[in-house]
Design a protein around this motif. Sequence first.
Motif, PDB file in Angstrom:
ATOM      1  N   SER A  42       1.143  29.946 -32.726  1.00  0.00           N
ATOM      2  CA  SER A  42       1.469  29.713 -34.068  1.00  0.00           C
ATOM      3  C   SER A  42       1.281  30.961 -34.889  1.00  0.00           C
ATOM      4  O   SER A  42       2.180  31.126 -36.144  1.00  0.00           O
ATOM      5  N   LEU A  43       0.636  32.213 -34.714  1.00  0.00           N
ATOM      6  CA  LEU A  43       0.194  33.316 -35.221  1.00  0.00           C
ATOM      7  C   LEU A  43       1.396  34.349 -34.747  1.00  0.00           C
ATOM      8  O   LEU A  43       1.205  35.359 -35.282  1.00  0.00           O
ATOM      9  N   GLY A  44       2.350  33.766 -33.979  1.00  0.00           N
ATOM     10  CA  GLY A  44       3.383  34.689 -33.409  1.00  0.00           C
ATOM     11  C   GLY A  44       3.148  35.586 -32.524  1.00  0.00           C
ATOM     12  O   GLY A  44       3.872  36.400 -31.851  1.00  0.00           O
ATOM     13  N   ARG A  45       2.010  35.232 -31.595  1.00  0.00           N
ATOM     14  CA  ARG A  45       1.995  35.758 -30.507  1.00  0.00           C
ATOM     15  C   ARG A  45       2.821  35.246 -29.131  1.00  0.00           C
ATOM     16  O   ARG A  45       3.050  34.058 -29.122  1.00  0.00           O
ATOM     17  N   ASP A  46       3.006  36.021 -28.207  1.00  0.00           N
ATOM     18  CA  ASP A  46       3.730  35.615 -27.245  1.00  0.00           C
ATOM     19  C   ASP A  46       2.987  34.847 -26.297  1.00  0.00           C
ATOM     20  O   ASP A  46       1.891  34.836 -26.398  1.00  0.00           O
ATOM     21  N   ASP A  47       3.578  34.336 -25.231  1.00  0.00           N
ATOM     22  CA  ASP A  47       2.815  33.363 -24.169  1.00  0.00           C
ATOM     23  C   ASP A  47       1.638  34.357 -23.366  1.00  0.00           C
ATOM     24  O   ASP A  47       0.385  33.809 -23.288  1.00  0.00           O
ATOM     25  N   ASP A  48       1.884  35.440 -23.082  1.00  0.00           N
ATOM     26  CA  ASP A  48       1.060  36.289 -22.319  1.00  0.00           C
ATOM     27  C   ASP A  48      -0.283  36.507 -23.266  1.00  0.00           C
ATOM     28  O   ASP A  48      -1.404  36.425 -22.849  1.00  0.00           O
ATOM     29  N   ASP A  49      -0.050  36.856 -24.617  1.00  0.00           N
ATOM     30  CA  ASP A  49      -1.023  37.370 -25.546  1.00  0.00           C
ATOM     31  C   ASP A  49      -1.808  35.954 -25.840  1.00  0.00           C
ATOM     32  O   ASP A  49      -3.066  36.083 -25.735  1.00  0.00           O
ATOM     33  N   ALA A  50      -1.189  34.981 -25.999  1.00  0.00           N
ATOM     34  CA  ALA A  50      -1.824  33.708 -26.160  1.00  0.00           C
ATOM     35  C   ALA A  50      -2.993  33.296 -24.973  1.00  0.00           C
ATOM     36  O   ALA A  50      -3.910  32.798 -25.186  1.00  0.00           O
ATOM     37  N   ILE A  51      -2.225  33.463 -23.905  1.00  0.00           N
ATOM     38  CA  ILE A  51      -3.060  32.945 -22.608  1.00  0.00           C
ATOM     39  C   ILE A  51      -4.187  33.947 -22.698  1.00  0.00           C
ATOM     40  O   ILE A  51      -5.206  33.530 -22.097  1.00  0.00           O
ATOM     41  N   GLU A  52      -4.061  35.153 -22.786  1.00  0.00           N
ATOM     42  CA  GLU A  52      -5.003  36.132 -22.893  1.00  0.00           C
ATOM     43  C   GLU A  52      -6.373  35.889 -23.660  1.00  0.00           C
ATOM     44  O   GLU A  52      -7.330  36.045 -23.195  1.00  0.00           O
ATOM     45  N   MET A  53      -5.751  35.466 -24.872  1.00  0.00           N
ATOM     46  CA  MET A  53      -6.740  35.011 -25.988  1.00  0.00           C
ATOM     47  C   MET A  53      -7.614  33.838 -25.324  1.00  0.00           C
ATOM     48  O   MET A  53      -8.824  33.682 -25.526  1.00  0.00           O
ATOM     49  N   LEU A  54      -7.066  33.010 -24.624  1.00  0.00           N
ATOM     50  CA  LEU A  54      -7.842  31.916 -24.155  1.00  0.00           C
ATOM     51  C   LEU A  54      -8.880  32.268 -23.285  1.00  0.00           C
ATOM     52  O   LEU A  54      -9.833  32.006 -23.148  1.00  0.00           O
ATOM     53  N   LYS A  55      -8.223  33.112 -22.157  1.00  0.00           N
ATOM     54  CA  LYS A  55      -9.176  33.474 -21.300  1.00  0.00           C
ATOM     55  C   LYS A  55     -10.506  34.318 -21.931  1.00  0.00           C
ATOM     56  O   LYS A  55     -11.483  34.406 -21.570  1.00  0.00           O
ATOM     57  N   PHE A  56      -9.947  35.145 -22.866  1.00  0.00           N
ATOM     58  CA  PHE A  56     -11.092  36.145 -23.426  1.00  0.00           C
ATOM     59  C   PHE A  56     -12.045  35.187 -24.231  1.00  0.00           C
ATOM     60  O   PHE A  56     -13.434  35.408 -24.102  1.00  0.00           O
ATOM     61  N   GLN A  57     -11.774  34.141 -24.973  1.00  0.00           N
ATOM     62  CA  GLN A  57     -12.647  33.196 -25.249  1.00  0.00           C
ATOM     63  C   GLN A  57     -13.669  32.584 -24.214  1.00  0.00           C
ATOM     64  O   GLN A  57     -14.940  32.571 -24.427  1.00  0.00           O
ATOM     65  N   GLY A  58     -12.964  32.210 -23.128  1.00  0.00           N
ATOM     66  CA  GLY A  58     -13.711  31.765 -22.183  1.00  0.00           C
ATOM     67  C   GLY A  58     -14.789  32.709 -21.336  1.00  0.00           C
ATOM     68  O   GLY A  58     -16.283  32.387 -21.267  1.00  0.00           O
ATOM     69  N   LYS A  59     -14.455  34.076 -21.662  1.00  0.00           N
ATOM     70  CA  LYS A  59     -15.447  34.796 -20.928  1.00  0.00           C
ATOM     71  C   LYS A  59     -16.517  35.053 -22.168  1.00  0.00           C
ATOM     72  O   LYS A  59     -17.785  35.458 -21.759  1.00  0.00           O
ATOM     73  N   LEU A  60     -16.370  35.105 -23.165  1.00  0.00           N
ATOM     74  CA  LEU A  60     -17.223  35.238 -24.461  1.00  0.00           C
ATOM     75  C   LEU A  60     -18.158  34.063 -24.385  1.00  0.00           C
ATOM     76  O   LEU A  60     -19.457  34.318 -24.526  1.00  0.00           O
ATOM     77  N   VAL A  61     -17.816  32.820 -23.955  1.00  0.00           N
ATOM     78  CA  VAL A  61     -18.617  31.855 -23.545  1.00  0.00           C
ATOM     79  C   VAL A  61     -19.820  32.104 -22.590  1.00  0.00           C
ATOM     80  O   VAL A  61     -21.032  32.076 -22.757  1.00  0.00           O
ATOM     81  N   HIS A  62     -19.400  32.626 -21.504  1.00  0.00           N
ATOM     82  CA  HIS A  62     -20.501  33.169 -20.521  1.00  0.00           C
ATOM     83  C   HIS A  62     -21.329  34.419 -20.878  1.00  0.00           C
ATOM     84  O   HIS A  62     -22.254  34.268 -20.635  1.00  0.00           O
TER      85      HIS A  62
END
Length: 443
Positions: A49-69
């Motif tokens: 919704s912020l205009g990020r493409d699919d790859d960037d959106a998936i990368e942000m999802l992964k990034f947040q998961g790593k931050l949890v750990h």
Amino acid sequence: MSEENGSAGVSGGAENNDIDDSSSSEESGSEESSIGGGGGILGVSYWQSLGRDDDDAIEMLKFQGKLVHYTEALEYFGDQWDDNWDVEKQRLCYAIGPGTGGGTFIRGEDMVRCPQWHKFCHALKLYPGFVKGIMLCDINLTKAVIDGLGPALRATSELNFEDCVLGRRDLVYVAQYLEQNSSLTSMNLHCDDECGGLGDLDAATHFFNVLKELPTFRHLSFSPGLDCCPPEVLTIIMDRLKDLEHIDFCWLRCPTEGYRIAQVVAANPKVQHLMAGCRSFNGDDAIEFANALASNTSLKFFHVCMYGDEARDNESTEVKNKAGVDALLKAVYDPSSLNAILNCNHTCALKYVGMSNLQKELNGLIKANWTRERIVKYKLLEALGAHSNESLKVECLNDVPWELMPRILHLFQADRDQNICLTSAFHTFRDRVAPLLSPRSEK
């Protein structure tokens, strides 16, 4: 750092402290984690919704998961800590960012949108002593991101910027936190195509002045993008950081680099390990390095990378740099006379494209921690031919006082096979060398 190739991860000093980065939400790339769902993790649809493409959106999802750990690891060790713990063994290394090499990039403004980022930064603030190293990969750093990492920047021992965009003001912000660091030992600055703040001479000067004053800082690795760094930056670095133990320069490109580096080496600074890699180094630069080694007694290892414009290590590059290769060997081994050998550099191992087996043997003596006296003796005997089946090379003795020849003969004889006749060798010296050393008869 804890992971190869800049991939994100956390590692501790002890085996049982490794944190598993895997999670179903990271791997799936699905939209099951939506805004506010998944424990505050922002889902793919939010980033789209912020205009990020699919790859960037998936990368942000992964990034947040790593931050949890990351956050869980810090909180676990922080809550368990007591005065009996060896904190040094429990310190963690963090790789923050994609680090995939596939062109994926994280925007600083996106990082600070993540609730997990703020939780992680809060944990850093509570337990900064557990941070051993930080690798920032493929991130457009902003002041807000740097402020969040501030506690870690004050405490980390290792700092790695891998293909990050670090502007002029951002460089100054980082320096402000590093000024309060009393444990930083090493830093890697790798810029892909943009040097950012390092291209600003005032900001670069301030930044490297801060590093110079850090009491524990020992190692800088600097790899600017091709053609993106002004040559004056090299002068700033070499002037401010010439007394570090270890300096690496990779992929430099400007016509005066060889001369600038040679000037610093000739001044005999405290640096012990120097890697100088440049696409424009040629034979003339290598000759400058060789001359500089004559007055240097501190350098223990000098790696000269002469890439040339051709592919590294290919034949045309070796031929192009032959004069430089010959000069570098001569800097540590000049067999033209025994006096010339004594005047060589005996403390520095050299590595360069096209070096001979003899150079490799001489490097091995230094790596084996031979004393200077033992290395000099080895080189003297090598020049005389004692290490081969060749006849004695008496031409090396033209500048040797006559009274020292019996001692040299004894060293030579002791190093060669016992079937070599000392008497015949001595007669060879007497007949061929003595006339050259004797005063001329008055007519």
